[in-house]
Design an enzyme around this catalytic site. Sequence first.
Site, mmCIF file in Angstrom:
data_model
loop_
_atom_site.group_PDB
_atom_site.id
_atom_site.type_symbol
_atom_site.label_atom_id
_atom_site.label_comp_id
_atom_site.label_asym_id
_atom_site.label_seq_id
_atom_site.Cartn_x
_atom_site.Cartn_y
_atom_site.Cartn_z
ATOM 1 N N ASP A 125 0.782 -1.255 0.000
ATOM 2 C CA ASP A 125 0.000 0.000 0.000
ATOM 3 C C ASP A 125 0.807 1.294 0.000
ATOM 4 O O ASP A 125 0.229 2.360 -0.174
ATOM 5 C CB ASP A 125 -0.944 0.098 1.216
ATOM 6 C CG ASP A 125 -2.025 -0.938 1.216
ATOM 7 O OD1 ASP A 125 -2.248 -1.557 0.165
ATOM 8 O OD2 ASP A 125 -2.640 -1.130 2.265
ATOM 9 N N ASP A 129 -8.078 -8.551 9.137
ATOM 10 C CA ASP A 129 -7.615 -7.280 8.559
ATOM 11 C C ASP A 129 -7.734 -6.135 9.550
ATOM 12 O O ASP A 129 -7.155 -5.066 9.331
ATOM 13 C CB ASP A 129 -8.469 -6.913 7.342
ATOM 14 C CG ASP A 129 -8.294 -7.906 6.223
ATOM 15 O OD1 ASP A 129 -7.147 -8.243 5.905
ATOM 16 O OD2 ASP A 129 -9.314 -8.356 5.668
#
Length: 623
Positions: free
Chosen positions: A341, A561
Site C-alpha cells: 500500500d 484485517d
Amino acid sequence: MRSTPRPGAVSSTVRRGLVAAAVLAIGSTAAVATATSASAAVSCKVTYSASQWQGGMSANLTVQNLGDALSNWTLTFTFPNSGQKVAQGWSANWSQSGSNVTATALDWNKSLATGASTSLGFNGTWTSSNPSPTDFKINGVSCNGTPQSPSQSPSQSPSRSPSQSPSQSPSQSPSQSPSQSPSQSPSQSPSQSPSYSPPPPGTHVDNPYAGATGYVNPDWSASAKSEPGGSRVANLSTAVWLDRIAAISSGSAGNNSMGLRDHLDEAVKQDAANGSAPLTIQVVIYDLPNRDCSALSSNGELKIANNGLARYKTEYIDVIAGIMADSKYSNLRIVTVVEPDSLPNLITNVSNFQACQEAQSSGAYVQGVQYALNKLHAIRNVYTYVDAAHHAWLGWDTNFGPVVNLFHQVASGTTAGVNSVDGFIVNTANFGATVEPYFTINTSVNGQSVRQSKWVDWNYYVDEQSFAVGLRNALVAKGFPNTLGMLIDTSRNGWGGSARPTGPSTSTNVDTFVNESRVDRRIHAGNWCNQSGAGMGERPRANPVAGLDAYVWIKPPGESDGSSSAIDNNEGKGFDRMCDPTYTGNSLNGNNMSGALGGAPVSGHWFSAQFQQLMQNAYPPLS
Ligand code: BGC
C-alpha cells in the site's frame, strides 16, 4: 494492512469524463539551456507529456539537470490557454497563479546532481484546448537550448561532462540483470517438463517460483490445523509477515512466534527434505514509518516525526538484510513483498490524509522503499516484488499513469536502477477476483459498456489478472526489464459458495448485468476489511499465465484485517470503521456498507469464523 481502493484523487465525475473522449498523448520537450552566473550554471532539460480527455489531463514531467549540481530547484512554466489548470500534483509542491505554474522541489528530490533527473506530474483540467507548455524554467533559467558539451562553455565546471548520469548508468550493466540464468523460460517448471533440472543453488533466476516448492509457515499451519477441516490447506505456502521490529526476532502479530531466523532455519530443513527442487520462502517487508497512512487498522510502530525513517533503516531493514545474507540461507529463494500500500498511497491519498501528506513531503516512503530495495537486491538469492495495490485502486487512468511513473522513478533512484525490482504484486490482502469469468472490460450490454456500470465505475479493469498484465506492459514500456514478473495474492479472492454466479446474466440493463454476472460479491469494490462471503482463491502455483510469475498466498487466510470494534492493543493499530459491519461507509466506498464480518480481532490476529467461511467459499472448492 488494508488495501483500500482510493481512486481518491479523482472524483467520480472526472473519472466518468474519461470515457467521453479519446485519450490523446501530447508531449513536448524543452531541451537544455544554460545560464552562467558567478555561482552555479543552470542548464536543464524538461520533458512534458500528457494524456488528455475531454476536460481533463494527466501530465508527467521529467526535469534533468545538465548544469552544476543543484541543492534546490523550482520549476516554472506557463499554460498557453487560460482554461488549463493544475488540480492535484505529485513529487513537488504545485501552485498556480493565472496561467503561471510553479512546482517547488520536496526534501527528497531537491538536490539534483549533474546529469540526474527527477520525475513529477499532475492531474488537471482544461476548457477550450490543451496545448503543451513550452517555456520551462528551472530557478528562473529557461530550459530551451541544446545540451552543451564542456567545450561549448568555458564557464562550465569541470564536473559537467555529458557522460555524467549517476542515476542512470548502474542499471545498465548486463551483469546485473536477473535475466541471465538459463533457467528462465516459464516452460521449465517441473510440472511442465520432465527433463527440468534446477539451476545451481544461489542463482538469481527469472522466476523464483518456477520449479520450486513453497515454504510452509509452521505458525500459520498450526493455526489452520487447529480448525476443523483446516488440514486441507495447512500445508500450503503462505507468507511470513515482518510487521514490526520485534517480529524479526520473535514473530508477528497474533499466533505467530517464530522470528526470521527461525523461519529461514526451518526453510533450510524443508528444503533438505524436498529433494532437488529449490524452496521459495516469502517474507513481507511491512514497517515503513507512518504505515497504512490512509487507514487505521494496520497503523504501525514507527512515525516519521519521531525519527521513523532512520529507525526503519537501521533497526529494521539492516537487520533483516543482515540475516537474509547469511550464507547458510544462500540456497533458499527468498521472495520479499515490499511495503504493501505504501507507494499507491502517494498517488491517491496525499490530499486527504495528513499521514500520507507527511509520507510524501518527507520522502519517507520513497526513500524507505529505495533503501529496502538497495539492501535486499544486493543479496543474490533475494527477490523483490513491490506492492502495486489492486485494480479497484489504481485501474483508472488518472491513477495508473502516475503510479507507473512513480514506480519507475523509485526504482531508477536505487543503485541497480530498474533491475533492483524483480516484479510487482497486486491484490495483497485484498479480495479482487483473479478473473471475472462472465464479462471483460470490452463487454457491452444493450449498447452500453460495462465500464458505465456502477460496479465498474469507469475503471479500465474488471479483475486482478487483466490489471496485473496491463500494469506489467506499462512498466516494461516505461523502462523496466522484460523479465519483470507479476504476482497475484489469491489467498482470499475465490468467491465460491452458493452466491457465486454460474453464468452471465441475461439482463439488458448494464448495472443488473454486471451485478448478476460478477463473482466478486462485495457490496462495493472499495471494501477491503474482512469481507463477508469471501473464499480462498486459486492455490499457489507458478506461471499461471504469461507475464505472471505466480499466484501466491501472501495474506495468511484466517488472519484478521482489523478489529470490528475499538479494541486496545499495543501494536500501534487503530480502529478503522471499514472493519465495523454496521458502518455505512464514506466517499471511498460509495457510501455503502463496509461488508466486514463482525466479531473480528485486531489485524494479524486469528479470526476463526473468517477462516471457516474462507474454506467454505473456496473457489476452486477444497477437496
Ligand atoms: C497486519 C499485520 C499482519 C498481517 C498479516 C496486517 O493487516 O497489520 O500485523 O502481520 O496483516 O496477517
